[in-house]
Write a protein that holds these residues in place. Structure first.
Motif, PDB file in Angstrom:
ATOM      1  N   GLY A 143      50.730  71.512  19.516  1.00  0.00           N
ATOM      2  CA  GLY A 143      49.606  72.347  19.067  1.00  0.00           C
ATOM      3  C   GLY A 143      49.892  73.815  19.315  1.00  0.00           C
ATOM      4  N   PRO A 144      49.022  74.699  18.833  1.00  0.00           N
ATOM      5  CA  PRO A 144      47.789  74.385  18.098  1.00  0.00           C
ATOM      6  C   PRO A 144      48.084  73.964  16.667  1.00  0.00           C
ATOM      7  CG  PRO A 144      48.108  76.741  18.209  1.00  0.00           C
ATOM      8  CD  PRO A 144      49.186  76.156  19.066  1.00  0.00           C
ATOM      9  N   PHE A 145      47.105  73.266  16.085  1.00  0.00           N
ATOM     10  CA  PHE A 145      47.262  72.737  14.737  1.00  0.00           C
ATOM     11  C   PHE A 145      46.451  73.577  13.751  1.00  0.00           C
ATOM     12  CE2 PHE A 145      47.476  69.268  17.838  1.00  0.00           C
ATOM     13  CZ  PHE A 145      48.797  68.862  17.643  1.00  0.00           C
ATOM     14  N   THR A 146      46.978  73.719  12.549  1.00  0.00           N
ATOM     15  CA  THR A 146      46.329  74.538  11.528  1.00  0.00           C
ATOM     16  C   THR A 146      45.915  73.668  10.349  1.00  0.00           C
ATOM     17  OG1 THR A 146      47.716  76.426  12.136  1.00  0.00           O
ATOM     18  CG2 THR A 146      46.585  76.533  10.008  1.00  0.00           C
ATOM     19  N   ASN A 181      54.897  74.232  14.840  1.00  0.00           N
ATOM     20  CA  ASN A 181      56.279  74.378  14.345  1.00  0.00           C
ATOM     21  C   ASN A 181      56.385  74.204  12.829  1.00  0.00           C
ATOM     22  OD1 ASN A 181      57.335  74.735  16.979  1.00  0.00           O
ATOM     23  ND2 ASN A 181      57.251  72.509  17.315  1.00  0.00           N
ATOM     24  N   GLY A 182      55.231  74.110  12.159  1.00  0.00           N
ATOM     25  CA  GLY A 182      55.244  73.960  10.704  1.00  0.00           C
ATOM     26  C   GLY A 182      55.436  72.537  10.230  1.00  0.00           C
ATOM     27  N   ILE A 183      55.385  71.562  11.152  1.00  0.00           N
ATOM     28  CA  ILE A 183      55.518  70.149  10.782  1.00  0.00           C
ATOM     29  C   ILE A 183      54.192  69.675  10.186  1.00  0.00           C
ATOM     30  CG2 ILE A 183      55.963  67.821  11.613  1.00  0.00           C
ATOM     31  CD1 ILE A 183      58.375  69.654  11.739  1.00  0.00           C
ATOM     32  N   VAL A 184      54.252  68.990   9.045  1.00  0.00           N
ATOM     33  CA  VAL A 184      53.044  68.482   8.397  1.00  0.00           C
ATOM     34  C   VAL A 184      52.575  67.202   9.095  1.00  0.00           C
ATOM     35  CG1 VAL A 184      52.082  67.505   6.279  1.00  0.00           C
ATOM     36  CG2 VAL A 184      53.588  69.498   6.166  1.00  0.00           C
ATOM     37  N   LEU A 185      51.345  67.240   9.611  1.00  0.00           N
ATOM     38  CA  LEU A 185      50.755  66.049  10.215  1.00  0.00           C
ATOM     39  C   LEU A 185      50.195  65.128   9.139  1.00  0.00           C
ATOM     40  CD1 LEU A 185      50.831  68.081  12.654  1.00  0.00           C
ATOM     41  CD2 LEU A 185      48.787  66.893  13.486  1.00  0.00           C
ATOM     42  N   SER A 186      49.474  65.733   8.183  1.00  0.00           N
ATOM     43  CA  SER A 186      48.870  64.911   7.138  1.00  0.00           C
ATOM     44  C   SER A 186      48.454  65.770   5.960  1.00  0.00           C
ATOM     45  CB  SER A 186      47.649  64.147   7.675  1.00  0.00           C
ATOM     46  OG  SER A 186      46.583  65.033   7.941  1.00  0.00           O
ATOM     47  N   MET A 187      48.284  65.097   4.820  1.00  0.00           N
ATOM     48  CA  MET A 187      47.686  65.704   3.640  1.00  0.00           C
ATOM     49  C   MET A 187      46.429  64.873   3.334  1.00  0.00           C
ATOM     50  SD  MET A 187      49.334  66.455  -0.135  1.00  0.00           S
ATOM     51  CE  MET A 187      49.217  64.748  -0.706  1.00  0.00           C
ATOM     52  N   PRO A 188      45.329  65.183   4.004  1.00  0.00           N
ATOM     53  CA  PRO A 188      44.125  64.362   3.830  1.00  0.00           C
ATOM     54  C   PRO A 188      43.527  64.573   2.442  1.00  0.00           C
ATOM     55  CG  PRO A 188      43.650  66.304   5.179  1.00  0.00           C
ATOM     56  CD  PRO A 188      45.123  66.302   4.932  1.00  0.00           C
ATOM     57  N   PRO A 189      42.917  63.570   1.872  1.00  0.00           N
ATOM     58  CA  PRO A 189      42.683  62.232   2.432  1.00  0.00           C
ATOM     59  C   PRO A 189      43.701  61.198   1.955  1.00  0.00           C
ATOM     60  CG  PRO A 189      41.348  62.513   0.488  1.00  0.00           C
ATOM     61  CD  PRO A 189      42.174  63.768   0.621  1.00  0.00           C
ATOM     62  N   ILE A 190      44.934  61.638   1.630  1.00  0.00           N
ATOM     63  CA  ILE A 190      45.891  60.730   0.998  1.00  0.00           C
ATOM     64  C   ILE A 190      46.822  60.055   2.001  1.00  0.00           C
ATOM     65  CG2 ILE A 190      47.610  60.502  -0.833  1.00  0.00           C
ATOM     66  CD1 ILE A 190      44.836  61.399  -1.779  1.00  0.00           C
TER      67      ILE A 190
END
Length: 573
Positions: free
Chosen positions: A154-157, A212-221
């Motif tokens: 974190g932090p997450f954006t 670090n720019g890592i994608v956690l998710s693309m909600p809601p997919i």
């Protein structure tokens, strides 16, 4: 009602005792649930796909339990066991605590030092899916994402970007894709394709990044593959993105309260700070408790019992609603936990008290007011007409109240704007787009489905149609109509005319002007020119009869002439 499938042996182990099927069925009834089916994975596959496919499937006994649609806390094994244990007074309702540590809303929390087994992990995933299908309305209102906190930082954006600017490796995939490519990839996915419509036509897509720019998710997919959880995950980061903040908070509370019992410090959740674009900050999960006060007299009167205030407080405590008698001895102060989002009114508390008391234990009483039931005059008239129409040689049909726009407009050579039809806002199929405005199209489809039957075909139906009516509070009204068709090698206008005369005879309306009935020539696009008549009874137009237009016959895939009668029977009451 949602159905929860749980392994019987695992359930009994969590409950601390073994029940017979009959005993558990009775326990479910006492708690307001229903044991719907006792089966196994092998039985299900065998029933649906045949014995060959079922070979090698598990024989473990499954209980399928019907749960009330508003009891989100009972959608998993953990919540079900906790509710039953409190109900049986084997444990007290736990206190939940938090510790410091295009979908415009986001909430989050952390389950710190959690321990997963295969069964717990499966239940965790299943609860997400149950919530997605239930309160989340198939992810349209809320989408849940769960991540291994130790693989991200974190932090997450939470932001939104054009689809071409989003690129990551999605869950269980071998390479990276852009958001546009993912939409194309998942159009054939049996599970995810149902959610693509939520964002696919938007100029930007929601996305969550770590520091670090890592994608956690693309909600809601879909979630990113980097942060996927496993049996070895110790710290779970849960985020809920939504268009409805209230629902998001409710779903987050449900996720963390159901599984925080497996944390190193049971029933404790680590809070997350959410910073909004305007600078304000909020801490989640809220895990808000609230208190309601109501009288024992209210519950006694509504349920039909006579119990002391203290006993009613004990009954409510059994339902995970901690209750205490107030100082005056007449009121009960009830604490509503974050797991009971279904409790929104005093009547909900009263219902839980009745459930805990036992519906079978409520004494039977004679109603104070006697009423005599009677058939509605309109239904009585309809039943009498049905019997006599059948006696006249016509067969009754029962057709769908919903149909396609084409059935009541194009096929009958009419414009849809002239039909006063009520449209379904989100029809599931093209066959059910509007409420029918005429019974004729349903009868003609019935004739088309029975073309191989011996001629002539004589069909009738007496049912309601739905018409727009601005004078009604709901903007529409039902209208009871009688419709009959005669299908043969000749049009049979005289048969339909004779049927109309018989109906009028039964209704005691004599031929003639004024208070009688008569017909006069009319023009109607559905009928053949010069072969249509308007029917008047007691000075009012009640319907039409005639020979159907050849184009109407063809559009319903028929090959023989057909005559029809369509009248309103409500004026004869």
């Amino acid at each position: 009602m949602p159905t929860v499938s749980v392994k019987r042996d695992l359930l009994f182990h969590a409950l601390g005792r073994t029940y017979t099927d009959e005993e558990f069925d009775e326990l479910c009834f006492e708690f307001g649930l229903e044991l719907d089916e006792i089966t196994s994975e092998k039985d299900i596959i065998s029933r649906e796909q045949g014995n060959t496919k079922a070979e090698g499937a598990s024989d473990v006994i499954l209980y399928k339990i019907d749960v009330p649609a508003n009891r989100y806390d009972l959608l998993c094994l953990e919540g079900l066991v906790r509710g039953l244990q409190v109900f049986k007074q084997k444990m007290e309702a736990p206190r939940y605590r938090r510790t410091a540590a295009v979908r415009p809303h986001a909430v989050a929390a952390v389950l710190r030092n959690i321990t997963f087994t295969q069964e717990r992990y499966d239940s965790f995933i299943e609860l997400q899916e149950k919530l997605h299908q239930n309160v989340c309305r198939k992810r349209t209102l809320v989408a849940i994402g769960t991540h291994d906190l130790d693989t991200i930082s974190g932090p997450f954006t939470y932001t939104a970007k054009p689809p071409s600017d989003i690129r990551f490796k999605p869950l269980n995939q071998a390479k990276e894709y852009t958001a546009q490519e993912l939409m194309s990839l998942y159009k054939t996915d049996s599970h995810l394709r149902h959610y693509l419509h939520i964002i696919e036509d938007k100029p930007v897509y929601p996305v969550i990044y770590d520091s670090n720019g890592i994608v956690l998710s693309m909600p809601p997919i879909i979630n990113g593959d980097r942060s996927k959880i496993s049996l070895n995950t110790k710290n779970v980061f849960i985020e809920c993105t939504a268009i409805d903040l209230t629902k998001a908070k409710m779903v987050l509370d449900m996720m963390v309260t159901m599984f925080c019992e497996y944390c190193e410090e049971p029933f404790t959740v680590e809070e997350a700070e959410v910073v909004y674009p305007d600078g304000r900050t909020c801490l989640y999960p809220e895990l808000a408790y609230r208190k309601e006060t109501l009288s024992a007299d209210f519950i006694n009167r509504k349920v039909g019992i006579s119990e002391s205030t203290e006993h009613i407080a004990q009954l409510l405590t059994k339902m995970c609603l901690r209750s205490e008698v107030t100082s005056d001895g007449e009121q009960i102060e009830v604490e509503i936990p974050p797991t009971r989002s279904d409790v929104i009114h005093a009547c909900d508390i009263m219902e839980d008290a009745a459930m805990a008391y036992g519906f079978n234990n409520i004494p039977r009483t004679t109603p104070r007011t006697y009423t005599v039931a009677n058939q509605l005059p309109l239904n009585k008239l309809s039943e009498l007409l049905r019997q006599d129409l059948a006696a006249a040689g016509f067969t009754e049909a029962l057709t769908f109240a919903l149909c396609s726009q084409e059935d009541i407009a194009d096929k009958l050579l009419k414009n849809i704007s002239e039909t006063r039809a009520c449209h379904i806002s989100n029809p599931k199929t093209a066959e059910f787009q509007v409420a029918r405005t005429t019974l004729l199209s349903g009868l003609l489809k019935t004739v088309a489905a029975n073309r191989k039957m011996p001629l002539p075909l004589r069909l009738f139906e007496i049912s309601d149609v739905v018409l727009k009516d601005e004078t009604k509070d709901v903007g529409a009204r039902n209208n009871r109509r009688l419709c009959a068709v005669y299908y043969n090698k000749s049009p049979g206008f005289e048969v339909i005319h004779g049927l109309m005369d018989r109906v009028m005879q039964l209704l005691e309306v004599k031929p003639g002007q004024g208070n009688g009935y008569h017909i006069q020539a009319a023009d109607d696009s559905t009928f053949f020119p010069g072969r249509c008549a308007e029917i008047f009874a007691r000075g009012k137009s009640i319907g039409r009869l005639g020979v159907l237009h050849p184009n109407v016959i063809n559009r319903f895939e028929l090959t023989m002439p057909c005559s029809a009668l369509d009248i309103d029977i409500e004026p004869f009451l």
